[in-house]
Each structure stands twice: as C-alpha cells, then as structure tokens.
Design an enzyme around this catalytic site. Structure first.
Site, PDB file in Angstrom:
ATOM      1  N   LYS A  59       2.696 -21.002  17.176  1.00 10.72           N
ATOM      2  CA  LYS A  59       4.029 -20.850  17.772  1.00 10.72           C
ATOM      3  C   LYS A  59       4.017 -21.139  19.273  1.00 10.72           C
ATOM      4  O   LYS A  59       4.994 -20.870  19.967  1.00 10.72           O
ATOM      5  CB  LYS A  59       4.566 -19.431  17.521  1.00 10.72           C
ATOM      6  CG  LYS A  59       4.714 -19.060  16.051  1.00 10.72           C
ATOM      7  CD  LYS A  59       5.799 -19.863  15.357  1.00 10.72           C
ATOM      8  CE  LYS A  59       5.946 -19.460  13.899  1.00 10.72           C
ATOM      9  NZ  LYS A  59       6.492 -18.112  13.729  1.00 10.72           N
TER      10      LYS A  59
ATOM     11  N   GLU B 292      -2.941  17.802  14.920  1.00 12.75           N
ATOM     12  CA  GLU B 292      -2.650  17.886  13.493  1.00 12.75           C
ATOM     13  C   GLU B 292      -3.923  18.246  12.738  1.00 12.75           C
ATOM     14  O   GLU B 292      -5.022  18.182  13.298  1.00 12.75           O
ATOM     15  CB  GLU B 292      -2.127  16.544  12.985  1.00 12.75           C
ATOM     16  CG  GLU B 292      -0.829  16.084  13.608  1.00 12.75           C
ATOM     17  CD  GLU B 292      -0.382  14.725  13.083  1.00 12.75           C
ATOM     18  OE1 GLU B 292      -1.242  13.977  12.575  1.00 12.75           O
ATOM     19  OE2 GLU B 292       0.813  14.423  13.181  1.00 12.75           O
TER      20      GLU B 292
ATOM     21  N   THR C 139       6.125 -13.026  18.017  1.00 11.64           N
ATOM     22  CA  THR C 139       7.241 -13.655  17.302  1.00 11.64           C
ATOM     23  C   THR C 139       7.649 -12.901  16.037  1.00 11.64           C
ATOM     24  O   THR C 139       8.611 -13.288  15.370  1.00 11.64           O
ATOM     25  CB  THR C 139       6.889 -15.106  16.927  1.00 11.64           C
ATOM     26  OG1 THR C 139       5.668 -15.114  16.173  1.00 11.64           O
ATOM     27  CG2 THR C 139       6.726 -15.965  18.166  1.00 11.64           C
ATOM     28  N   GLY C 140       6.939 -11.831  15.703  1.00 12.28           N
ATOM     29  CA  GLY C 140       7.314 -11.032  14.540  1.00 12.28           C
ATOM     30  C   GLY C 140       8.558 -10.204  14.793  1.00 12.28           C
ATOM     31  O   GLY C 140       8.931  -9.943  15.940  1.00 12.28           O
ATOM     32  N   ARG C 141       9.196  -9.757  13.739  1.00 11.13           N
ATOM     33  CA  ARG C 141      10.447  -9.001  13.863  1.00 11.13           C
ATOM     34  C   ARG C 141      10.245  -7.676  14.589  1.00 11.13           C
ATOM     35  O   ARG C 141      11.016  -7.322  15.489  1.00 11.13           O
ATOM     36  CB  ARG C 141      11.044  -8.743  12.474  1.00 11.13           C
ATOM     37  CG  ARG C 141      12.377  -8.009  12.499  1.00 11.13           C
ATOM     38  CD  ARG C 141      12.990  -7.944  11.126  1.00 11.13           C
ATOM     39  NE  ARG C 141      12.117  -7.254  10.179  1.00 11.13           N
ATOM     40  CZ  ARG C 141      12.400  -7.082   8.883  1.00 11.13           C
ATOM     41  NH1 ARG C 141      13.521  -7.593   8.396  1.00 11.13           N
ATOM     42  NH2 ARG C 141      11.569  -6.441   8.100  1.00 11.13           N
TER      43      ARG C 141
ATOM     44  N   THR D  45      -0.796  -1.478  14.878  1.00 13.86           N
ATOM     45  CA  THR D  45      -0.902  -1.744  13.443  1.00 13.86           C
ATOM     46  C   THR D  45      -1.463  -0.550  12.686  1.00 13.86           C
ATOM     47  O   THR D  45      -2.464   0.046  13.084  1.00 13.86           O
ATOM     48  CB  THR D  45      -1.805  -2.959  13.198  1.00 13.86           C
ATOM     49  OG1 THR D  45      -1.377  -4.035  14.023  1.00 13.86           O
ATOM     50  CG2 THR D  45      -1.760  -3.382  11.742  1.00 13.86           C
ATOM     51  N   GLU D  46      -0.819  -0.208  11.562  1.00 13.05           N
ATOM     52  CA  GLU D  46      -1.362   0.820  10.678  1.00 13.05           C
ATOM     53  C   GLU D  46      -1.853   0.179   9.381  1.00 13.05           C
ATOM     54  O   GLU D  46      -1.602  -0.989   9.115  1.00 13.05           O
ATOM     55  CB  GLU D  46      -0.319   1.895  10.379  1.00 13.05           C
ATOM     56  CG  GLU D  46       0.950   1.404   9.738  1.00 13.05           C
ATOM     57  CD  GLU D  46       1.932   2.538   9.515  1.00 13.05           C
ATOM     58  OE1 GLU D  46       1.511   3.627   9.057  1.00 13.05           O
ATOM     59  OE2 GLU D  46       3.127   2.345   9.793  1.00 13.05           O
TER      60      GLU D  46
ATOM     61  N   HIS E  95      -0.245  11.368   8.118  1.00 16.45           N
ATOM     62  CA  HIS E  95      -1.171  10.392   8.652  1.00 16.45           C
ATOM     63  C   HIS E  95      -2.462  10.345   7.850  1.00 16.45           C
ATOM     64  O   HIS E  95      -2.890  11.337   7.274  1.00 16.45           O
ATOM     65  CB  HIS E  95      -1.502  10.717  10.114  1.00 16.45           C
ATOM     66  CG  HIS E  95      -0.338  10.568  11.032  1.00 16.45           C
ATOM     67  ND1 HIS E  95      -0.064  11.454  12.036  1.00 16.45           N
ATOM     68  CD2 HIS E  95       0.617   9.619  11.103  1.00 16.45           C
ATOM     69  CE1 HIS E  95       1.013  11.070  12.693  1.00 16.45           C
ATOM     70  NE2 HIS E  95       1.445   9.959  12.141  1.00 16.45           N
TER      71      HIS E  95
END
Length: 305
Positions: free
Chosen positions: A43, A214, A17-19, A97-98, A256
């Site tokens: 929810k 990297e 339900t998050g944006r 998620t970061e 990063h």
C-alpha cells in the site's frame, strides 16, 4: 515528565490501512498526537488521513526517523511486524493485537528482550501522556480528556477499559496522571507491573502509582518482591479484582487469556497479601481508591490541572 512517551516520540503505525487502525489514527490525531508514517505492505504511496504510507518500516524510518511503533495488524502478522521494527532499531513497540499464536508471542518477546526493546502488550489499549497530549493505541477512545488529565500519579492496569476508569478515579480524587498504561490482558506480555514501577520510580513528576490487577499471572507477587528489595519507594495504591474467582473451578478463564488461576498462582487473595506485606496500600473496594488518594497521596501531590 512521563515515562516511555513524550514530545520526542515519533510514531509509525504498522497496519495503518486497516479499518481498526484508521479509527485509532483518527482519534489519535484529534487528540493532538502526531503520527509520522504508516506501513502496510503493498500500500506504499497511499495516504491515511494525511499520513504517508510505506511498504516497509525501513522506508518509514529512513524518511521520518520514527522511534516508536504502534502495531495494529491481524494475529498472524504480529510476529513479522514486531521483528521488522526491531530490525530498524525501534526501541518502543506497542502491540494492540490480541489472540497472537502463543509460539509467535514467545518469539517476539524473546527478540525484544534480546535487543533491549520495550514491548507494551500484546492485547493492550496502549498508553497515554496527557501533559504532552500523546497517546499510542485506542486508550481514551475519541475523547481521552474525559478520563485523562495531567498530574503526578502513574496508572498501571491489566484491563484496557479499567485503564481509563482508574485514571478517571484519579481525576475524581482531584489529581491527574503522568502516564497511564494498559499492560495487556495476555499471560505473555512484554512489560510487567514491576518493569513499570522501576520507570515510575525514576520519573521525578510521578509521586505515586495506582494499579488495577486481575486474577492470573504472578505479576503482582513480582512487583511486591521488587518493592521489598527497595526498587520502588513511592506510595502504591493497588486494587485486585476477581476475589470471587477463587471459589470457582481451577483453570477457569475470566475474560482475558491471562486471567486464570492455577494452584496458588494467580489467586487475588495471595496477590493482595504479597502487596500488603511489601508496603503497598491495597484497597478492598474499587471506590476506596478515591479516599486513599485524598488522604495518603494528597499530602504529597499537587492537584492535577
């Protein structure tokens, strides 16, 4: 075939339900991927773009037999979200998620290893299998087909954006991908290059793999040792970004969280050396991937559709 995700993958989105999640869900559905359920505590009973929302993963599992979780929650809730999926026996979890607190990251990765759960991420754009038109995460954005077409090359990238860019290079060379995976930019992640090479080795349709690396971590050195031990026998084309960073102050973070050189650990030059000695084809310039794919892989791989 592909690795990790296919037509049997039944996805639940935690934090639906998050944006940000709503945007990712929309793009995923438009691509043709089916999402079976969503979870946001408090929810339950709602719908997001036609997808039923539940208060717990247990309810979603009971109703829909989900077997893969896409986690799009704030950093403080990531640990609980992962543990909840693990408790329901879900064996594939993609954590977008970061900035997850380091102690939480250690705990969730430890719990996953203990239960034999595959974690992609944290801090990942996810992964995509274009043959089955299934993706988990924001990878490819609203038009994945621009960069991702079916074929016989696997792609592994530390960078989210370069997951798409590298897959586009494969497409430009006249090939396509089996699975493209952004492993995540953090120093603590669940699935490394070595882990994925082991899976691609077993995948009959994957004839070669391209990696984008990297500065930071020892993932490439571990992959090189794995190759030398005979764990991966297919052509590997590797590009290691950030050679300029070796001339800058030690401990500087580049983009990063995991892109940091400490002593000899994380130096692009040493990564390149280890991969070359293991038999990988290490390109000096990113655009060189095109010609190497055509000359080396083109002898074995049929063109992507």
């Amino acid at each position: 075939m592909a690795i990790l995700i296919n037509q049997d993958t039944r996805i639940v989105v935690q934090g639906i339900t998050g944006r940000e999640a709503a945007m990712v869900v929309g793009h995923t559905l438009d691509y043709g991927t089916k999402i079976f359920a969503g979870v946001t505590p408090g929810k339950g009973g709602q719908f997001v773009q036609g997808i039923p929302v539940y208060d717990t993963v247990a309810e979603a599992f009971q109703k829909h037999q989900v077997n893969a979780s896409l986690i799009i929650v704030p950093p403080g809730f990531a640990l609980d979200a992962v543990l909840e999926s693990i408790q329901q026996g879900i064996k594939l979890i993609v954590v977008t998620t970061e900035n997850i607190p380091q102690q939480d990251a250690v705990k969730l990765l430890h719990a996953a290893r203990k239960e034999g759960v595959t974690i992609i991420g944290p801090n990942t754009v996810g992964m995509i299998n274009p043959k089955d038109r299934i993706k988990m995460g924001s990878v490819g954005g609203d038009r994945p087909e621009r960069c991702f077409v079916p074929g016989n090359v696997g792609v592994i990238s530390r960078s989210g954006g370069m997951t798409a860019e590298t897959s586009w290079m494969v497409k430009r060379a006249g090939f396509g991908v089996t699975t493209s995976i952004g492993i995540g930019g953090d120093s603590l992640i669940g699935t490394t290059i070595k882990d994925l090479l082991a899976l691609f080795e077993k995948d009959e349709e994957t004839e070669a793999v391209v990696t984008f690396s990297e500065p930071g971590t020892s993932f490439e050195e571990e992959a090189a040792a794995f190759i030398q031990a005979g764990g991966f026998t297919k052509p590997l084309i590797s590009f290691v970004a950030g050679k300029f960073t070796e001339g800058l102050p030690e401990g500087t973070v580049f983009g990063h969280a995991g892109a940091m050189i400490s002593g000899d650990t994380g130096r692009p030059s040493l990564k390149m050396k280890a991969l070359r000695e293991a038999g990988a084809i290490v390109v000096e310039e990113y655009d060189d991937i095109l010609e190497v794919l055509k000359k080396i892989v083109g002898k074995k791989v049929g063109k992507g559709q």
